[in-house]
Design a protein around this motif. Structure first.
Motif, PDB file in Angstrom:
ATOM      1  N   PRO A 248       0.800  -1.232   0.000  1.00  0.00           N
ATOM      2  CA  PRO A 248       0.000   0.000   0.000  1.00  0.00           C
ATOM      3  C   PRO A 248       0.833   1.285   0.000  1.00  0.00           C
ATOM      4  N   LEU A 249       2.085   1.220   0.495  1.00  0.00           N
ATOM      5  CA  LEU A 249       2.909   2.433   0.532  1.00  0.00           C
ATOM      6  C   LEU A 249       3.330   2.897  -0.860  1.00  0.00           C
ATOM      7  N   VAL A 250       3.100   2.071  -1.885  1.00  0.00           N
ATOM      8  CA  VAL A 250       3.477   2.468  -3.244  1.00  0.00           C
ATOM      9  C   VAL A 250       2.762   3.754  -3.645  1.00  0.00           C
ATOM     10  N   TYR A 251       1.524   3.938  -3.174  1.00  0.00           N
ATOM     11  CA  TYR A 251       0.759   5.126  -3.548  1.00  0.00           C
ATOM     12  C   TYR A 251       1.358   6.387  -2.923  1.00  0.00           C
ATOM     13  N   GLU A 252       1.835   6.258  -1.697  1.00  0.00           N
ATOM     14  CA  GLU A 252       2.461   7.416  -1.042  1.00  0.00           C
ATOM     15  C   GLU A 252       3.828   7.711  -1.638  1.00  0.00           C
ATOM     16  N   SER A 253       4.581   6.666  -2.018  1.00  0.00           N
ATOM     17  CA  SER A 253       5.874   6.891  -2.671  1.00  0.00           C
ATOM     18  C   SER A 253       5.684   7.658  -3.970  1.00  0.00           C
ATOM     19  N   ALA A 254       4.660   7.290  -4.730  1.00  0.00           N
ATOM     20  CA  ALA A 254       4.364   7.995  -5.979  1.00  0.00           C
ATOM     21  C   ALA A 254       3.949   9.437  -5.698  1.00  0.00           C
ATOM     22  N   PHE A 255       3.145   9.625  -4.650  1.00  0.00           N
ATOM     23  CA  PHE A 255       2.689  10.966  -4.281  1.00  0.00           C
ATOM     24  C   PHE A 255       3.862  11.859  -3.883  1.00  0.00           C
ATOM     25  N   ILE A 256       4.769  11.327  -3.064  1.00  0.00           N
ATOM     26  CA  ILE A 256       5.938  12.095  -2.628  1.00  0.00           C
ATOM     27  C   ILE A 256       6.806  12.450  -3.832  1.00  0.00           C
ATOM     28  N   PHE A 257       7.030  11.472  -4.711  1.00  0.00           N
ATOM     29  CA  PHE A 257       7.823  11.727  -5.919  1.00  0.00           C
ATOM     30  C   PHE A 257       7.198  12.854  -6.733  1.00  0.00           C
ATOM     31  N   SER A 258       5.888  12.810  -6.918  1.00  0.00           N
ATOM     32  CA  SER A 258       5.210  13.842  -7.725  1.00  0.00           C
ATOM     33  C   SER A 258       5.295  15.211  -7.072  1.00  0.00           C
ATOM     34  N   LYS A 259       5.201  15.256  -5.740  1.00  0.00           N
ATOM     35  CA  LYS A 259       5.295  16.531  -5.024  1.00  0.00           C
ATOM     36  C   LYS A 259       6.696  17.126  -5.141  1.00  0.00           C
ATOM     37  N   CYS A 260       7.709  16.285  -4.978  1.00  0.00           N
ATOM     38  CA  CYS A 260       9.093  16.763  -5.107  1.00  0.00           C
ATOM     39  C   CYS A 260       9.364  17.229  -6.535  1.00  0.00           C
ATOM     40  N   LEU A 261       8.863  16.490  -7.515  1.00  0.00           N
ATOM     41  CA  LEU A 261       9.051  16.851  -8.917  1.00  0.00           C
ATOM     42  C   LEU A 261       8.404  18.193  -9.234  1.00  0.00           C
ATOM     43  N   SER A 262       7.227  18.441  -8.663  1.00  0.00           N
ATOM     44  CA  SER A 262       6.492  19.681  -8.961  1.00  0.00           C
ATOM     45  C   SER A 262       7.195  20.918  -8.423  1.00  0.00           C
ATOM     46  N   GLN A 263       8.132  20.744  -7.479  1.00  0.00           N
ATOM     47  CA  GLN A 263       8.822  21.880  -6.874  1.00  0.00           C
ATOM     48  C   GLN A 263      10.098  22.279  -7.616  1.00  0.00           C
ATOM     49  N   LEU A 264      10.502  21.472  -8.612  1.00  0.00           N
ATOM     50  CA  LEU A 264      11.737  21.761  -9.343  1.00  0.00           C
ATOM     51  C   LEU A 264      11.504  22.820 -10.405  1.00  0.00           C
ATOM     52  N   ASN A 265      12.575  23.575 -10.707  1.00  0.00           N
ATOM     53  CA  ASN A 265      12.471  24.500 -11.832  1.00  0.00           C
ATOM     54  C   ASN A 265      12.611  23.712 -13.133  1.00  0.00           C
ATOM     55  N   LYS A 266      12.459  24.393 -14.257  1.00  0.00           N
ATOM     56  CA  LYS A 266      12.418  23.708 -15.554  1.00  0.00           C
ATOM     57  C   LYS A 266      13.704  22.938 -15.829  1.00  0.00           C
ATOM     58  N   ALA A 267      14.849  23.554 -15.579  1.00  0.00           N
ATOM     59  CA  ALA A 267      16.133  22.904 -15.861  1.00  0.00           C
ATOM     60  C   ALA A 267      16.320  21.660 -14.996  1.00  0.00           C
ATOM     61  N   GLU A 268      15.982  21.773 -13.703  1.00  0.00           N
ATOM     62  CA  GLU A 268      16.123  20.637 -12.796  1.00  0.00           C
ATOM     63  C   GLU A 268      15.176  19.505 -13.174  1.00  0.00           C
ATOM     64  N   SER A 269      13.941  19.866 -13.518  1.00  0.00           N
ATOM     65  CA  SER A 269      12.941  18.838 -13.807  1.00  0.00           C
ATOM     66  C   SER A 269      13.249  18.078 -15.093  1.00  0.00           C
ATOM     67  N   GLU A 270      13.865  18.743 -16.067  1.00  0.00           N
ATOM     68  CA  GLU A 270      14.200  18.065 -17.326  1.00  0.00           C
ATOM     69  C   GLU A 270      15.140  16.896 -17.078  1.00  0.00           C
ATOM     70  N   SER A 271      16.153  17.132 -16.264  1.00  0.00           N
ATOM     71  CA  SER A 271      17.114  16.072 -15.949  1.00  0.00           C
ATOM     72  C   SER A 271      16.435  14.903 -15.256  1.00  0.00           C
ATOM     73  N   ILE A 272      15.564  15.203 -14.284  1.00  0.00           N
ATOM     74  CA  ILE A 272      14.860  14.157 -13.550  1.00  0.00           C
ATOM     75  C   ILE A 272      13.898  13.401 -14.474  1.00  0.00           C
ATOM     76  N   LYS A 273      13.191  14.141 -15.317  1.00  0.00           N
ATOM     77  CA  LYS A 273      12.225  13.492 -16.223  1.00  0.00           C
ATOM     78  C   LYS A 273      12.919  12.557 -17.207  1.00  0.00           C
ATOM     79  N   ASN A 274      14.114  12.926 -17.640  1.00  0.00           N
ATOM     80  CA  ASN A 274      14.855  12.072 -18.568  1.00  0.00           C
ATOM     81  C   ASN A 274      15.370  10.807 -17.883  1.00  0.00           C
TER      82      ASN A 274
END
Length: 572
Positions: A248-274
Motif C-alpha cells: 500500500p505504501l506504493v501510492y504514497e511513494s508515488a505521491f511524494i515523488f510527484s510533489k518533489c518533482l512539482s517543486q523543481l524549476n524547468k532545468a532541474e525537472s528536465e534532468s529528472i524526467k529524462n
C-alpha cells in the motif's frame, strides 16, 4: 588553507555542504584570489551534487591545466572521473583511471583514501574481475582504518559480489557499510547502501527487497532536501519494489515523488524526467488526492465491480445501495458515482488489492482507514494539553506534503476554542492528527538479514495505510527543533510562519529541517565550525535555539536564499 583538513571534511560527502559554504564565505572574506583553486574545488563538488556536470567539468579542466601534480590536482582528477562515470563517458573514464593508477604512489597519502574509493568502484564497473589490481596496493588495510574509506570499500566489494550473483554477501556487505557510514555520518553512502540492497534484490527476493525500503525511506527523509537527486533515485527504487509486492505504501511513494518533482524549476525537472521516465509515466495511475468528490464511472471501474460481484455471486439486495443506482452505474447510464455509493459496494465484497485495482477504490479504502483511526485518535488528541495539541499538530503539519491543503490558522483557533470536531475536519486534517499517534518502528538490521520475509496479501478487508517512512524520518528531525523552541514563544512563531507566503514558508521549513539534521554533527575541526552570524543571533536567542545547529543550518542557504532567510526572520 590546510588541504589536509579540507580533505578530511570533503570525505564526509555532500552532507557537509553547509560547512563548505562556511569555508567559502571565510576564504572569500580573507583573500579570494589567493584561495581561488580551493574555492573552485568546492564549487566543483557542489555542481556535481546539483547534477550540473558540464559546468563542473569545465572548471576541472581549467584547473588541471594550471595546477602542479600535488594534492589539489589529484582531488580535481578524482572528481573528473566520478563525473565522467555519471555521464557514461567510458573511454574518458578509463584514461583518467589509468592516470590515477599509474601515479598512485605520487598522490599525497592523505588524499589517497578518497582516490581509493573511486578506483575500486570504477574497477568493479569497467574491468573484468580477474584483472589484477592488487599490485598497486590500492586496497591496503591502512584505508580500511578510516571509516569513510572502509565504508566505500565495502560498497565496492558488494558491487563485485552482485556481479558474481552472490546476493547473501551483497546484502551483508551493504549493511556492514551502512553501519560504518552511519557513525560518521555519511548520508549519501548510507542511502546508497540501502538503495543497493532494495534495487539489486527486487527481482531476486522481492520480499526482502521490500523490507529494506523502510530504512531507505526513513534515512532518505531524515537527511535529504526535496530537490536532491538521491530523493528521486531512492523513491523510484521504493516505488518499483513496493509495486512488485502490491504494498500500500506504493501510492504514497508515488505521491511524494510527484510533489518533489512539482517543486523543481524547468532545468532541474528536465534532468529528472529524462532519468526517471518509467515512474513518471505511471504517476497518473498511482497518485490521488483525499477530497470527497464523486468518481468518474470508467470502464475499468465498472468491469472490476462486475467481475467481483459475479465472482462472489453477491445478491444485489445485499449491497447497501438501491438496485436502480447499481444498475445505472454498471450499465453506463451515469457518468459519476458518489464516494458513499462506491464505499458501500466495496464493503459488500472481498477482493485482493493489487496495483491494477482502480485508483478510486484505493482512495475510498484509504479514506475508510483514516476514518477508522480518527475515531480513536481525535479523543486522544483532545485529551492532550492545548499547548501540546498545537505543538504536535504543527510538527505533523511541517512533515507532510498535505499542508498545502490545510488551513492551519483555522484549526489552531478551533483547538483554542474547543470547537474542533470530526465534522469540521477534512481527510487531510484527520490524517495529520492520526499520524501524531503513529510511532516509528525500531529498525533492526539483524532481523532484516535473518528473517524470511513471507509475501503479504492485502484485501479490502485487511488493508491499512501506515505513515510513510520518508515522513517518519522527517518527523524525527523536526522534533529536535520543536523540543528546543521556547514554548512561551511557540504561538508567536506559528503566527509569524502562517503570515508568510508559500516561498517564504519553504525557506523557514528548510531551516527547521536542517537544524535537526545537523543537531549532533561531530568531528568538525574547530576552524571549520560555523558560528552564529550576527544577522540571525536575535532570532536564535529569542526562540532559545542551540547555536551550533542554528549556525550550520544557516549555511545550508546559499546566495539570494541566504539573504531571503535573514529578511524573513527579521520579522519574527
Amino acid at each position: 588553507m590546510n588541504i589536509k583538513l579540507l580533505d578530511k571534511i570533503v570525505s564526509k560527502g555532500q552532507f557537509i555542504r553547509p560547512i563548505l559554504n562556511y569555508v567559502v564565505h571565510y576564504l572569500e572574506s580573507d583573500r579570494s584570489d589567493k584561495n581561488k583553486n580551493i574555492i573552485n574545488y568546492i564549487n566543483v563538488l557542489k555542481l556535481k551534487w546539483d547534477v550540473k556536470y558540464d559546468e563542473a567539468l569545465e572548471i576541472i579542466d581549467e584547473e588541471l591545466q594550471k595546477l602542479k601534480k600535488g594534492a589539489l590536482y589529484y582531488l580535481f582528477l578524482d572528481q573528473k572521473i566520478q563525473i565522467l562515470n555519471r555521464i557514461k563517458q567510458k573511454e574518458d573514464v578509463k584514461k583518467v583511471f589509468d592516470e590515477l593508477r599509474d601515479n598512485f604512489d605520487n598522490i599525497p597519502v592523505y588524499v589517497r583514501g578518497l582516490v581509493v574509493e573511486t578506483l575500486r568502484n570504477i574497477h568493479e564497473l569497467y574491468y573484468a574481475s580477474d584483472e589484477n589490481m592488487e599490485k598497486i596496493r590500492y586496497w591496503s588495510e591502512n584505508y580500511e582504518q578510516n571509516p569513510v574509506d572502509k565504508g566505500f570499500i565495502l560498497l565496492s566489494k558488494a558491487r563485485g559480489k552482485k556481479n558474481e550473483e552472490r546476493y547473501e554477501e551483497v546484502v551483508s556487505l551493504n549493511i556492514e557499510a551502512f553501519k560504518i557510514l552511519k557513525t560518521i555520518p555519511h548520508p549519501s553512502g548510507m542511502v546508497q547502501a540501502l538503495n543497493n540492497v532494495s534495487w539489486w534484490l527486487k527481482n531476486i527476493d522481492k520480499e526482502k527487497a521490500l523490507s529494506f525500503t523502510f530504512p531507505l525511506g526513513f534515512y532518505l527523509g531524515y537527511y535529504f532536501d526535496d530537490n536532491n537527486f538521491k530523493v528521486f533515485n531512492s523513491l523510484d527504487t521504493m516505488f518499483q519494489v513496493q509495486k512488485n509486492n502490491n504494498d500500500p505504501l506504493v501510492y504514497e511513494s508515488a505521491f511524494i515523488f510527484s510533489k518533489c518533482l512539482s517543486q523543481l524549476n524547468k532545468a532541474e525537472s528536465e534532468s529528472i524526467k529524462n532519468t526517471f521516465k518509467d515512474i513518471i509515466n505511471q504517476l497518473k495511475y498511482f497518485v490521488f488526492n483525499l477530497d470527497n468528490n464523486q468518481h468518474r464511472s470508467t470502464p475499468k471501474l465498472r468491469d472490476f465491480i462486475r467481475k467481483e460481484i459475479g465472482k462472489e455471486k453477491i445478491p444485489i439486495d445485499s449491497i447497501n445501495i438501491s438496485e436502480k443506482t447499481l444498475k445505472e452505474f454498471l450499465f453506463e447510464e451515469t457518468q459519476y458515482i458518489q464516494p458513499s455509493t462506491l464505499r458501500n459496494i466495496i464493503d459488500a465484497l472481498e477482493f485482493e488489492i493489487t496495483t491494477s485495482t482502480p485508483i478510486c477504490i484505493i482512495k475510498e479504502l484509504k479514506k475508510k482507514d483514516i476514518d477508522k483511526k480518527f475515531e480513536i485518535n481525535l479523543e486522544k488528541f483532545k485529551n492532550l494539553p492545548k499547548g501540546r495539541q498545537i505543538s504536535e499538530l504543527f510538527t505533523s503539519y511541517l512533515v507532510h506534503y498535505y499542508k498545502e491543503e490545510i488551513d492551519l490558522k483555522k484549526i489552531i483557533k478551533e483547538i483554542e476554542d474547543d470547537s474542533l470536531i470530526e465534522e469540521r475536519c477534512d481527510y487531510y486534517t484527520k490524517e495529520l492528527i492520526n499520524y501524531i499517534f503513529e510511532r516509528n518502528p525500531k529498525i533492526n538490521f539483524n532481523s532484516l538479514l535473518t528473517n524470511v520475509q513471507e509475501p503479504k496479501i492485502y484485501t479490502n478487508k485487511n488493508i491499512t495505510f501506515n505513515e510513510h517512512p520518508f515522513y517518519l524520518g522527517r518527523k524525527e528531525v523536526i522534533k529536535r527543533f520543536m523540543k528546543d523552541l521556547n514554548k512561551k514563544n511557540l504561538k508567536e512563531f506559528i503566527e509569524n510562519y502562517i503570515g508568510l507566503d508559500t516561498r517564504q514558508k519553504k525557506t523557514v521549513e528548510k531551516f527547521i529541517m536542517n537544524y535537526g539534521r545537523y543537531y549532533d554533527l561531530k568531528d568538525i575541526p574547530k576552524e571549520f565550525t560555523p558560528k552564529v552570524p550576527k544577522e540571525i543571533d536575535p532570532f536564535v536567542r529569542k526562540y532559545t535555539l542551540k547555536r551550533k545547529p542554528s549556525a550550520i543550518s544557516f549555511y545550508v542557504f546559499e546566495g539570494e536564499e541566504r539573504e531571503e532567510f535573514v529578511k524573513i526572520i527579521g520579522n519574527f
